[in-house]
Design an enzyme around this catalytic site. Sequence first.
Site, PDB file in Angstrom:
ATOM      1  N   GLU A 138       0.110  -9.209  -1.523  1.00  0.00           N
ATOM      2  CA  GLU A 138      -0.292  -8.099  -2.394  1.00  0.00           C
ATOM      3  C   GLU A 138       0.927  -7.443  -3.039  1.00  0.00           C
ATOM      4  OE1 GLU A 138      -2.839  -3.921  -2.242  1.00  0.00           O
ATOM      5  OE2 GLU A 138      -2.015  -4.754  -0.392  1.00  0.00           O
ATOM      6  N   GLN A 199      -9.277  -4.947  -4.630  1.00  0.00           N
ATOM      7  CA  GLN A 199      -9.351  -3.564  -4.167  1.00  0.00           C
ATOM      8  C   GLN A 199      -9.256  -2.621  -5.358  1.00  0.00           C
ATOM      9  OE1 GLN A 199      -6.031  -3.543  -1.373  1.00  0.00           O
ATOM     10  NE2 GLN A 199      -7.429  -3.827   0.353  1.00  0.00           N
ATOM     11  N   GLU A 235     -10.287   1.136  -1.456  1.00  0.00           N
ATOM     12  CA  GLU A 235      -9.071   1.568  -0.770  1.00  0.00           C
ATOM     13  C   GLU A 235      -8.509   2.791  -1.490  1.00  0.00           C
ATOM     14  OE1 GLU A 235      -5.204  -0.555   1.269  1.00  0.00           O
ATOM     15  OE2 GLU A 235      -5.471  -0.803  -0.880  1.00  0.00           O
TER      16      GLU A 235
END
Length: 256
Positions: A138, A199, A235
Amino acid sequence: MRFSANLGFLWKDRSLPEAIRAAKMAGFDAVECHWPYDVPAAEVAAALGETGLEMLGLNTSRGDVASGENGLSALPGRETDARAAIDEAISYASTIGAANIHVMAGFASGEEAHRCFLANLGYACKAALPHGITILIEPLNHYDAPGYFLSTTEQACMIMEELGAPNLKLMFDCYHVQLMEGNLTNRLKRLLPVTGHVQFASVPDRGPPDGGEVSYSYIFGLLEELGYDAPLGAEYKPVGSTENSLGWMARQLRDA
């Protein structure tokens, strides 16, 4: 459209098993977390079994948080610790049935860090493959994580192409990508085939997705058009109680 509650930010005032139960009560389709290692895996597995929710993923350990570490896998000289963290994550994920592990790179730069990250990712992918676990990387933005080794989707794609592991995918966090690169529509269209999880949070405050500069009703619709049907990871950082921050989900599901 389905959604996953990231329990690293949502229901932080509850134990992880209780947060899983709260996510079920709130109508989420799955959950994910950051660092669950202080909670026995059996307790988490029991809460998942009770609720019927899947744990989509978790992170490898940050390392020595007191000294400012935020991941180990791109830190030359820390290979033993990085691989111990990978082993720990695979053991925990396999016990609770988590499908993904985000291998955290840490604060580093340069070619030596690149080679170190590649080697540790290769180790992680090989170790995770028999368990059916996908390894995620990520990119983090340089406002929240200045000096983090992995910062753009372009860099992540180069790493994935160089390593060539079948179970290495991109964690596409719309919040981080918007802050670093923008152009979410075209990046999602291009990168969805190599993406393992998506996300979201508002930009720039990382709050609920019904404010800020990104229209998530558009982004969610785009993902549906592109055929992405896995739960999307909420998130974000609620202000006040998590329950009071969930109006966005009710509206999204109502208007879908």
